[in-house]
Design a protein around this motif. Structure first.
Motif, PDB file in Angstrom:
ATOM      1  N   CYS A  13       0.831  -1.210   0.000  1.00  0.00           N
ATOM      2  CA  CYS A  13       0.000   0.000   0.000  1.00  0.00           C
ATOM      3  C   CYS A  13       0.866   1.260   0.000  1.00  0.00           C
ATOM      4  N   GLY A  14       1.944   1.235   0.775  1.00  0.00           N
ATOM      5  CA  GLY A  14       2.854   2.373   0.747  1.00  0.00           C
ATOM      6  C   GLY A  14       3.441   2.585  -0.638  1.00  0.00           C
ATOM      7  N   GLY A  15       3.762   1.487  -1.315  1.00  0.00           N
ATOM      8  CA  GLY A  15       4.262   1.595  -2.677  1.00  0.00           C
ATOM      9  C   GLY A  15       3.241   2.190  -3.625  1.00  0.00           C
ATOM     10  N   LEU A  16       1.977   1.828  -3.467  1.00  0.00           N
ATOM     11  CA  LEU A  16       0.921   2.391  -4.315  1.00  0.00           C
ATOM     12  C   LEU A  16       0.730   3.882  -4.050  1.00  0.00           C
ATOM     13  N   VAL A  17       0.891   4.294  -2.793  1.00  0.00           N
ATOM     14  CA  VAL A  17       0.829   5.727  -2.483  1.00  0.00           C
ATOM     15  C   VAL A  17       1.966   6.466  -3.184  1.00  0.00           C
ATOM     16  N   ALA A  18       3.178   5.908  -3.083  1.00  0.00           N
ATOM     17  CA  ALA A  18       4.324   6.532  -3.749  1.00  0.00           C
ATOM     18  C   ALA A  18       4.123   6.590  -5.250  1.00  0.00           C
ATOM     19  N   MET A  19       3.555   5.539  -5.818  1.00  0.00           N
ATOM     20  CA  MET A  19       3.280   5.502  -7.250  1.00  0.00           C
ATOM     21  C   MET A  19       2.280   6.580  -7.659  1.00  0.00           C
ATOM     22  N   ALA A  20       1.217   6.734  -6.851  1.00  0.00           N
ATOM     23  CA  ALA A  20       0.155   7.675  -7.196  1.00  0.00           C
ATOM     24  C   ALA A  20       0.576   9.131  -7.037  1.00  0.00           C
ATOM     25  N   SER A  21       1.560   9.414  -6.190  1.00  0.00           N
ATOM     26  CA  SER A  21       2.015  10.792  -6.029  1.00  0.00           C
ATOM     27  C   SER A  21       3.153  11.129  -6.978  1.00  0.00           C
ATOM     28  N   ARG A  76      -3.194  10.687   8.154  1.00  0.00           N
ATOM     29  CA  ARG A  76      -3.784  12.023   8.115  1.00  0.00           C
ATOM     30  C   ARG A  76      -3.009  12.939   7.178  1.00  0.00           C
ATOM     31  N   VAL A  77      -1.698  12.866   7.258  1.00  0.00           N
ATOM     32  CA  VAL A  77      -0.854  13.728   6.426  1.00  0.00           C
ATOM     33  C   VAL A  77      -0.983  13.340   4.956  1.00  0.00           C
ATOM     34  N   LEU A  78      -1.007  12.045   4.661  1.00  0.00           N
ATOM     35  CA  LEU A  78      -1.101  11.596   3.277  1.00  0.00           C
ATOM     36  C   LEU A  78      -2.423  12.011   2.625  1.00  0.00           C
ATOM     37  N   ILE A  79      -3.518  11.903   3.355  1.00  0.00           N
ATOM     38  CA  ILE A  79      -4.816  12.274   2.785  1.00  0.00           C
ATOM     39  C   ILE A  79      -4.884  13.781   2.527  1.00  0.00           C
ATOM     40  N   ILE A 107      -7.138   6.123  -0.596  1.00  0.00           N
ATOM     41  CA  ILE A 107      -7.488   4.736  -0.283  1.00  0.00           C
ATOM     42  C   ILE A 107      -6.293   3.973   0.302  1.00  0.00           C
ATOM     43  N   PHE A 108      -5.156   4.053  -0.374  1.00  0.00           N
ATOM     44  CA  PHE A 108      -4.030   3.197  -0.010  1.00  0.00           C
ATOM     45  C   PHE A 108      -3.193   3.746   1.144  1.00  0.00           C
ATOM     46  N   SER A 109      -3.506   4.940   1.610  1.00  0.00           N
ATOM     47  CA  SER A 109      -2.793   5.471   2.775  1.00  0.00           C
ATOM     48  C   SER A 109      -3.334   4.913   4.090  1.00  0.00           C
ATOM     49  N   LEU A 110      -4.533   4.336   4.076  1.00  0.00           N
ATOM     50  CA  LEU A 110      -5.176   3.902   5.319  1.00  0.00           C
ATOM     51  C   LEU A 110      -4.374   2.860   6.102  1.00  0.00           C
ATOM     52  N   PRO A 111      -3.787   1.847   5.457  1.00  0.00           N
ATOM     53  CA  PRO A 111      -3.022   0.861   6.251  1.00  0.00           C
ATOM     54  C   PRO A 111      -1.731   1.410   6.845  1.00  0.00           C
ATOM     55  N   LEU A 112      -1.311   2.615   6.451  1.00  0.00           N
ATOM     56  CA  LEU A 112      -0.057   3.179   6.956  1.00  0.00           C
ATOM     57  C   LEU A 112      -0.246   3.977   8.239  1.00  0.00           C
ATOM     58  N   LYS A 113      -1.433   3.925   8.823  1.00  0.00           N
ATOM     59  CA  LYS A 113      -1.712   4.736   9.999  1.00  0.00           C
ATOM     60  C   LYS A 113      -0.766   4.383  11.138  1.00  0.00           C
ATOM     61  N   GLY A 114      -0.528   5.378  11.977  1.00  0.00           N
ATOM     62  CA  GLY A 114       0.378   5.184  13.108  1.00  0.00           C
ATOM     63  C   GLY A 114       1.455   6.248  13.106  1.00  0.00           C
TER      64      GLY A 114
END
Length: 420
Positions: free
Chosen positions: A29-37, A91-94, A197-204
């Motif tokens: 999921c982190g990789g998909l976030v990096a891909m989308a940005s 929160r920051v990613l969204i 969507i894909f930032s949700l599992p990175l919470k913490g």
């Protein structure tokens, strides 16, 4: 949203662990976030020619907007990292996704250079600072155990590069079929949806480690003071400037440069895509090698190789074959600097304030990006050629190799404060 411990150990504790908290899923999921940005941002050079021709602007006008984007991205990165360290990654990613998507959509409408600078520059830049791979890598730093961090950083970086491979031809196809304005609207909406969507599992957020700092948690101010008193960190900051200069100049100006040399504009999209595809390999290899070899020596080799590749590219005739060879070769080294650079920050200071400290290093990268993009447009409008900037890039590569050589790949010797 309390802190989290490395999941490489905890995720295997029992079968009851839900799949969305398993380490492979979180890294994916982190990789998909990096891909989308990173993907849409890497496609901005495709809009230079159609947008400037439609609006009657100079190349410097467009280049300055993207330069502002890179600078704002860099300035905002330490703050975004600090917010992620304090309030949590998701929160920051969204928030970043909203600003990235909105910036691209507003860019499609921008009727004047001022609005271009506000949309593509300010809004998109702030959005990138809060949603880019830097935030993702900081999350990996707290989630993944130390012995596996380097390869995780490589995976996250490779994913961003794969986004470049996907979004560059996608962006060119959207421009060809629907026009540059609809292409920006589509990319903006897709960016917001995917990151959210894909930032949700990175919470913490990172946990404190009082035992490492005299029985109490280290503050951000203390962490910054400690880092800026460490010579290896200062050299790392100086060297990463060059990476930003190279990447931003090539990303924004290469499509226009090859058109100037007589190739069809479609080669611009394919060249950027090929850089992204080969950087998937380069990033993974860099992440793997960083677990076994001195990271600073890897960086020396990468920057020297970049300079050599640019020399051959500028001196050889421009053909589709030489362009593809350049793109593939440069792609292997494109973001291969990121795993060893972020890995050095983690080794020196640990994961507690990695978002903040890597954010400062990344600020230097983005200052280099600002200068590379803007100088490319300015010198082109002044001289009618990109040649001077190519040779500046060669010299900077040699400078970066010299700067990285003395860096120490080891933890800082921390002096504990006296007990009160």
């Amino acid at each position: 949203m309390e802190g989290s411990r490395p999941l490489s150990q905890s995720s295997t504790a029992g079968a009851a662990t839900p799949f969305w908290r398993a380490l492979p899923f979180i890294i994916a999921c982190g990789g998909l976030v990096a891909m989308a940005s990173f993907g849409p941002r890497s496609s901005m050079g495709l809009f230079l020619t159609p947008m400037t021709e439609a609006r009657g602007w100079s190349r410097e006008t467009f280049a300055f907007a993207i330069a502002v984007q890179n600078l704002i991205w860099g300035i905002g990165q330490p703050f975004a990292g600090a917010f992620a360290d304090r309030y949590g990654t998701t929160r920051v990613l969204i928030a970043g996704a909203l600003l990235c998507g909105g910036g691209m959509m507003l860019m499609a409408w921008a009727p004047t250079p001022l609005w271009l600078h506000i949309s593509a520059g300010l809004l998109f830049g702030v959005g990138l600072s809060a949603s880019s791979f830097s935030i993702v890598l900081a999350a990996y730093g707290r989630i993944v155990s130390p012995e596996k961090r380097s390869i995780a950083f490589g995976i996250g970086t490779a994913a961003g590069s794969f986004g470049q491979f996907l979004f560059a031809p996608l962006g060119q196809a959207l421009i060809d079929v629907y026009g540059w304005q609809m292409a920006l609207l589509g990319l903006g909406g897709l960016t917001f949806i995917l990151i959210s969507i894909f930032s949700l599992p990175l919470k913490g957020k990172p946990t404190s480690h009082p035992s490492q700092f005299g029985g109490r948690d280290q503050t951000i101010r203390e962490a910054l003071s400690e880092a800026f008193s460490h010579p290896s960190y200062l050299l790392l900051v100086a060297g990463f400037f060059v990476c930003g200069f190279h990447l931003a100049f090539i990303t924004v100006h290469l499509p226009a440069y090859i058109v100037d040399k007589g190739l069809d504009p479609s080669w611009g999209g394919w060249s950027i895509a090929l850089i992204g595809l080969f950087n998937v390999v380069g990033s993974l290899v860099a992440g793997s090698l960083g677990q076994r070899h001195p990271k600073q020596i890897m960086l020396v080799a990468i920057y020297l190789a970049r300079s050599a590749i640019i020399v051959f590219f500028v001196m050889l005739p421009m053909t589709p074959v030489t362009l593809m060879i350049f793109s593939a070769s440069m792609g292997l080294l494109w973001l291969a600097t990121v795993p060893p650079t972020s890995g050095l920050v983690a080794v020196m200071f640990g994961p507690r304030y990695m978002g903040t400290l890597f954010g400062v290093v990344f600020l230097s990268h983005q200052i280099g990006s600002f200068i590379g993009v803007w100088l490319g447009g300015l010198l082109y409008d002044t001289t009618g050629s990109y040649d001077v900037v190519w040779w500046i890039s060669v010299g900077l590569g040699v400078f970066a190799a010299v700067v990285h050589w003395p860096i120490k790949d080891q933890a800082i010797e921390r002096i504990m404060p006296a007990a009160e």
